[in-house]
Design a protein around this motif. Structure first.
Motif, PDB file in Angstrom:
ATOM      1  N   CYS A 196       0.738  -1.779   0.380  1.00  0.00           N
ATOM      2  CA  CYS A 196       0.783  -0.015  -0.519  1.00  0.00           C
ATOM      3  C   CYS A 196       0.928   1.335   0.137  1.00  0.00           C
ATOM      4  CB  CYS A 196      -0.784   0.485   0.532  1.00  0.00           C
ATOM      5  SG  CYS A 196      -1.513  -2.050   1.963  1.00  0.00           S
ATOM      6  N   ASP A 197       1.997   1.734   0.965  1.00  0.00           N
ATOM      7  CA  ASP A 197       2.880   2.885   1.205  1.00  0.00           C
ATOM      8  C   ASP A 197       3.062   2.944  -0.695  1.00  0.00           C
ATOM      9  OD1 ASP A 197       1.066   2.988   3.223  1.00  0.00           O
ATOM     10  OD2 ASP A 197       2.802   2.049   4.910  1.00  0.00           O
ATOM     11  N   PRO A 198       3.873   2.110  -0.853  1.00  0.00           N
ATOM     12  CA  PRO A 198       5.274   2.515  -1.438  1.00  0.00           C
ATOM     13  C   PRO A 198       4.577   2.398  -2.709  1.00  0.00           C
ATOM     14  CG  PRO A 198       5.370   0.324  -0.902  1.00  0.00           C
ATOM     15  CD  PRO A 198       5.243   1.217   0.319  1.00  0.00           C
ATOM     16  N   LYS A 199       3.214   2.110  -2.918  1.00  0.00           N
ATOM     17  CA  LYS A 199       2.357   2.032  -4.188  1.00  0.00           C
ATOM     18  C   LYS A 199       2.251   3.270  -4.133  1.00  0.00           C
ATOM     19  CE  LYS A 199      -1.366   0.308  -3.709  1.00  0.00           C
ATOM     20  NZ  LYS A 199      -3.090  -0.586  -2.939  1.00  0.00           N
ATOM     21  N   ARG A 200       0.962   3.989  -3.212  1.00  0.00           N
ATOM     22  CA  ARG A 200       0.812   5.471  -2.954  1.00  0.00           C
ATOM     23  C   ARG A 200       1.868   6.534  -3.416  1.00  0.00           C
ATOM     24  NH1 ARG A 200      -4.568   7.331  -1.267  1.00  0.00           N
ATOM     25  NH2 ARG A 200      -3.987   8.645  -1.493  1.00  0.00           N
ATOM     26  N   MET A 201       3.020   6.494  -2.710  1.00  0.00           N
ATOM     27  CA  MET A 201       3.826   7.075  -3.088  1.00  0.00           C
ATOM     28  C   MET A 201       3.969   7.131  -4.966  1.00  0.00           C
ATOM     29  SD  MET A 201       5.171   8.152   0.082  1.00  0.00           S
ATOM     30  CE  MET A 201       7.077   8.287  -0.423  1.00  0.00           C
ATOM     31  N   LEU A 202       4.254   5.882  -5.121  1.00  0.00           N
ATOM     32  CA  LEU A 202       3.954   5.838  -6.530  1.00  0.00           C
ATOM     33  C   LEU A 202       3.163   6.551  -7.785  1.00  0.00           C
ATOM     34  CD1 LEU A 202       5.696   2.972  -7.126  1.00  0.00           C
ATOM     35  CD2 LEU A 202       7.684   5.431  -7.313  1.00  0.00           C
ATOM     36  N   VAL A 203       1.709   6.324  -7.260  1.00  0.00           N
ATOM     37  CA  VAL A 203       0.862   6.836  -7.388  1.00  0.00           C
ATOM     38  C   VAL A 203       0.607   8.436  -7.204  1.00  0.00           C
ATOM     39  CG1 VAL A 203      -1.589   7.503  -7.096  1.00  0.00           C
ATOM     40  CG2 VAL A 203      -0.738   5.280  -6.864  1.00  0.00           C
ATOM     41  N   SER A 204       1.537   9.438  -6.184  1.00  0.00           N
ATOM     42  CA  SER A 204       1.807  10.382  -6.371  1.00  0.00           C
ATOM     43  C   SER A 204       2.383  10.875  -6.976  1.00  0.00           C
ATOM     44  CB  SER A 204       2.787  11.134  -5.223  1.00  0.00           C
ATOM     45  OG  SER A 204       2.008  10.269  -4.049  1.00  0.00           O
ATOM     46  N   GLY A 205       3.807  10.304  -7.972  1.00  0.00           N
ATOM     47  CA  GLY A 205       4.023  11.621  -9.302  1.00  0.00           C
ATOM     48  C   GLY A 205       2.611  11.313 -10.278  1.00  0.00           C
ATOM     49  N   GLU A 210      -0.608  11.457 -10.335  1.00  0.00           N
ATOM     50  CA  GLU A 210      -1.177  12.086  -9.717  1.00  0.00           C
ATOM     51  C   GLU A 210      -1.397  14.009 -10.482  1.00  0.00           C
ATOM     52  OE1 GLU A 210      -3.261  10.323  -5.693  1.00  0.00           O
ATOM     53  OE2 GLU A 210      -1.943  12.095  -5.412  1.00  0.00           O
ATOM     54  N   ALA A 211       0.194  13.939  -9.908  1.00  0.00           N
ATOM     55  CA  ALA A 211       0.588  15.255  -9.930  1.00  0.00           C
ATOM     56  C   ALA A 211       0.668  15.017 -11.816  1.00  0.00           C
ATOM     57  CB  ALA A 211       2.334  15.725 -10.606  1.00  0.00           C
ATOM     58  N   ILE A 212       0.976  14.391 -12.747  1.00  0.00           N
ATOM     59  CA  ILE A 212       0.883  14.493 -14.169  1.00  0.00           C
ATOM     60  C   ILE A 212      -0.651  14.118 -15.203  1.00  0.00           C
ATOM     61  CG2 ILE A 212       0.961  12.800 -16.239  1.00  0.00           C
ATOM     62  CD1 ILE A 212       3.396  13.613 -14.855  1.00  0.00           C
ATOM     63  N   ASP A 213      -1.682  13.787 -14.967  1.00  0.00           N
ATOM     64  CA  ASP A 213      -2.864  14.032 -14.478  1.00  0.00           C
ATOM     65  C   ASP A 213      -3.562  14.952 -14.120  1.00  0.00           C
ATOM     66  OD1 ASP A 213      -5.585  12.010 -15.341  1.00  0.00           O
ATOM     67  OD2 ASP A 213      -6.057  12.591 -13.517  1.00  0.00           O
ATOM     68  N   ALA A 214      -3.507  15.681 -13.301  1.00  0.00           N
ATOM     69  CA  ALA A 214      -3.621  17.186 -12.667  1.00  0.00           C
ATOM     70  C   ALA A 214      -3.224  17.800 -13.744  1.00  0.00           C
ATOM     71  CB  ALA A 214      -3.591  17.448 -11.383  1.00  0.00           C
ATOM     72  N   ALA A 215      -2.372  17.886 -14.357  1.00  0.00           N
ATOM     73  CA  ALA A 215      -1.588  18.940 -15.522  1.00  0.00           C
ATOM     74  C   ALA A 215      -2.349  18.618 -16.404  1.00  0.00           C
ATOM     75  CB  ALA A 215      -0.088  18.614 -15.528  1.00  0.00           C
ATOM     76  N   ARG A 216      -2.947  16.901 -16.898  1.00  0.00           N
ATOM     77  CA  ARG A 216      -3.326  16.988 -18.223  1.00  0.00           C
ATOM     78  C   ARG A 216      -5.031  17.085 -18.126  1.00  0.00           C
ATOM     79  NH1 ARG A 216      -0.467  11.183 -19.266  1.00  0.00           N
ATOM     80  NH2 ARG A 216       1.891  11.805 -19.983  1.00  0.00           N
ATOM     81  N   ARG A 217      -5.039  16.934 -17.415  1.00  0.00           N
ATOM     82  CA  ARG A 217      -6.845  17.469 -16.955  1.00  0.00           C
ATOM     83  C   ARG A 217      -7.099  18.951 -17.156  1.00  0.00           C
ATOM     84  NH1 ARG A 217      -8.068  16.860 -11.837  1.00  0.00           N
ATOM     85  NH2 ARG A 217      -6.906  15.091 -11.610  1.00  0.00           N
ATOM     86  N   MET A 218      -6.374  19.587 -16.596  1.00  0.00           N
ATOM     87  CA  MET A 218      -5.847  20.879 -16.897  1.00  0.00           C
ATOM     88  C   MET A 218      -5.474  21.881 -17.416  1.00  0.00           C
ATOM     89  SD  MET A 218      -8.086  22.051 -14.175  1.00  0.00           S
ATOM     90  CE  MET A 218      -7.794  23.753 -13.886  1.00  0.00           C
TER      91      MET A 218
END
Length: 449
Positions: free
Chosen positions: A46-55, A57-65
């Motif tokens: 769970c924890d290392p996976k979420r650490m990677l998901v943080s990256g 999330e930034a990409i996805d937010a930029a693409r959506r916006m």
């Protein structure tokens, strides 16, 4: 021969919780793990996976916006993202060993196995205990196919120093969904081969349908009804073969093939027969108190117990139950009401309580509030095209039987419904609650209207 009040096999969440509680009562304890101390969630889950998901999330937010006031291009630097993950995971084993030393717990590395009903052998040492807790976690279930040795694991994926160009995921549950989103956003070509007829079978099919376009938009190839039959080397890469009933067979080229087809209790090395611990179909036979039905000295918790949902909060809960039974006598039972589960795709999908199918089987007067709502403010402010809910309410009692969410904040808002289910809050109770606005939770009242 060293003797203890409790020997714990494993060092993950369940082990840590149980050790802390029995040590506080003055018990002597030994912990054994053949892997670095810390367990699956903290080191390989769970924890290392979420650490990677943080990256991502930034990409996805930029693409959506993009075209909504955000300009520029972002990309994932995989080695740097892995280094970020290691800032969390690398210190954990030493921290855990230090904690055990501070508690006065004997922490041993090695493969533990039973040598009798109250006896454990590890690295040539024989230990005896009044009680033994099996908290050894889970391991991938065997695929039983030729070329299985060429298939990597989710543990190994979370340690990749470079991202392969072509990735095939065998299975279509949590791990496949999450890893496919991460890898695709990082630039890999991803294929999911799922034996079942749809992705994410543990989640509501309508909500999975609303989420599926996000897989398509990322270029993830999803093949359902596809049973992998073998993996073989092909030039410098791999070739994965799958059968589909009534359709042509598939062959998918890959540089990496990842096992994402499920995990089961990690019991193989324990020699349970020597400990007189009953097993059936690869699972411990436990009573209602998480105690072995054949050896009352032995308890189990978390994934090794295989009783409740395979989630970190369940491991912690099981450990509290076991510790209470050890200290007070076997009178406590686990309570798995209202345990939320989340797949950390982007956006996430979440569930708690009964599925619609199970609720209808229960014969209650069921009210279903369901809608796809990408026009709601929560979705619009994030330019997120996927947002929806399905709530299951008992018409007679107004109790919430199940909640299913997909979209922004689903991973957080699902906890509100988990709280309601576990503690008997009604739909009216939630509607009358004043949530901070505008937040994801402030949509709860609208979902229940």
């Amino acid at each position: 021969m060293a003797s203890y009040d409790l020997i714990v096999i494993g060092s993950g969440t369940a082990a840590q919780v149980a050790v802390g509680r029995v040590r506080a009562a003055g018990w002597s304890v030994a912990v054994i793990d053949h892997r670095p101390f810390g367990g699956t969630c903290a080191l390989r889950g769970c924890d290392p996976k979420r650490m990677l998901v943080s990256g991502e999330e930034a990409i996805d937010a930029a693409r959506r916006m993009a075209r909504h006031g955000v300009d520029g291009t972002l990309a994932i630097d995989w080695p740097d993202l892995m280094a970020f993950k290691r800032t969390f995971t690398d210190p954990i084993p030493a921290k855990q060993a230090h904690r055990y030393a501070e508690l006065g717990v004997d922490a041993l590395h090695g493969v533990a196995r039973f040598a009798g009903p109250d006896t454990i052998v590890v690295e040539g040492r024989t230990l005896r205990a009044r009680h033994i807790l099996i908290a050894s976690g889970a391991r991938p279930v065997p695929l039983g196919i030729p070329g299985e040795d060429l298939v990597s694991t989710s543990d190994a994926f979370l340690e990749l120093q470079a991202l392969p160009r072509r990735i095939v995921l065998i299975g279509g549950g949590y791990v496949a969904a999450e890893f496919s989103h991460l890898a695709a956003r990082a630039g890999a070509e991803v294929t999911i081969l799922q034996r079942a007829e749809r992705l994410l079978p543990h989640f509501d099919p309508d909500l999975v349908g609303w989420l599926t376009p996000r897989f398509e938009a990322l270029g993830i190839r999803v093949e359902t009804g596809a049973t992998v039959t073998r993996v073989e080397r092909s030039g410098s890469g791999l070739l994965v073969h799958a059968e589909r009933q009534g359709e042509p067979d598939l062959s998918v080229a890959a540089d990496l093939v990842v096992h994402a087809a499920g995990r089961g209790p990690d019991l193989k090395a324990l020699d349970l027969s020597a400990g007189e611990v009953a097993v059936q179909d690869g699972r411990l036979q436990l009573d209602a108190h998480l105690r072995s039905i054949s050896n009352p000295r032995v308890y189990a918790a978390g994934d090794a117990a295989g009783v409740g949902p395979r989630l970190t909060p369940v491991s912690s809960h099981d450990a509290k139950v076991v510790a209470a039974n050890l200290l007070d006598g076997p009178t406590h039972q686990p309570d798995y009401r209202g345990v939320p589960s989340v797949a950390f795709t982007l956006p996430p999908i979440a569930a708690v309580g009964l599925s619609e199918e199970a609720a209808r089987r229960g014969g209650v007067a069921l009210r279903v509030n369901a809608a796809s709502t990408p026009d709601w403010f929560t979705a619009r402010r994030l330019a997120e095209p996927v947002y929806g809910h399905k709530l299951l309410i008992d018409e007679d009692t107004d109790l919430i039987l199940g909640a299913h969410l997909v979209g922004p904040n689903a991973d957080e808002v699902i906890n509100v419904f988990g709280l309601a289910i576990r503690h008997g809050l009604t739909a009216a109770d939630l509607r009358s609650t004043m949530f901070a606005y505008p937040t994801g939770a402030s949509d709860v009242g609208y979902m229940l209207t």
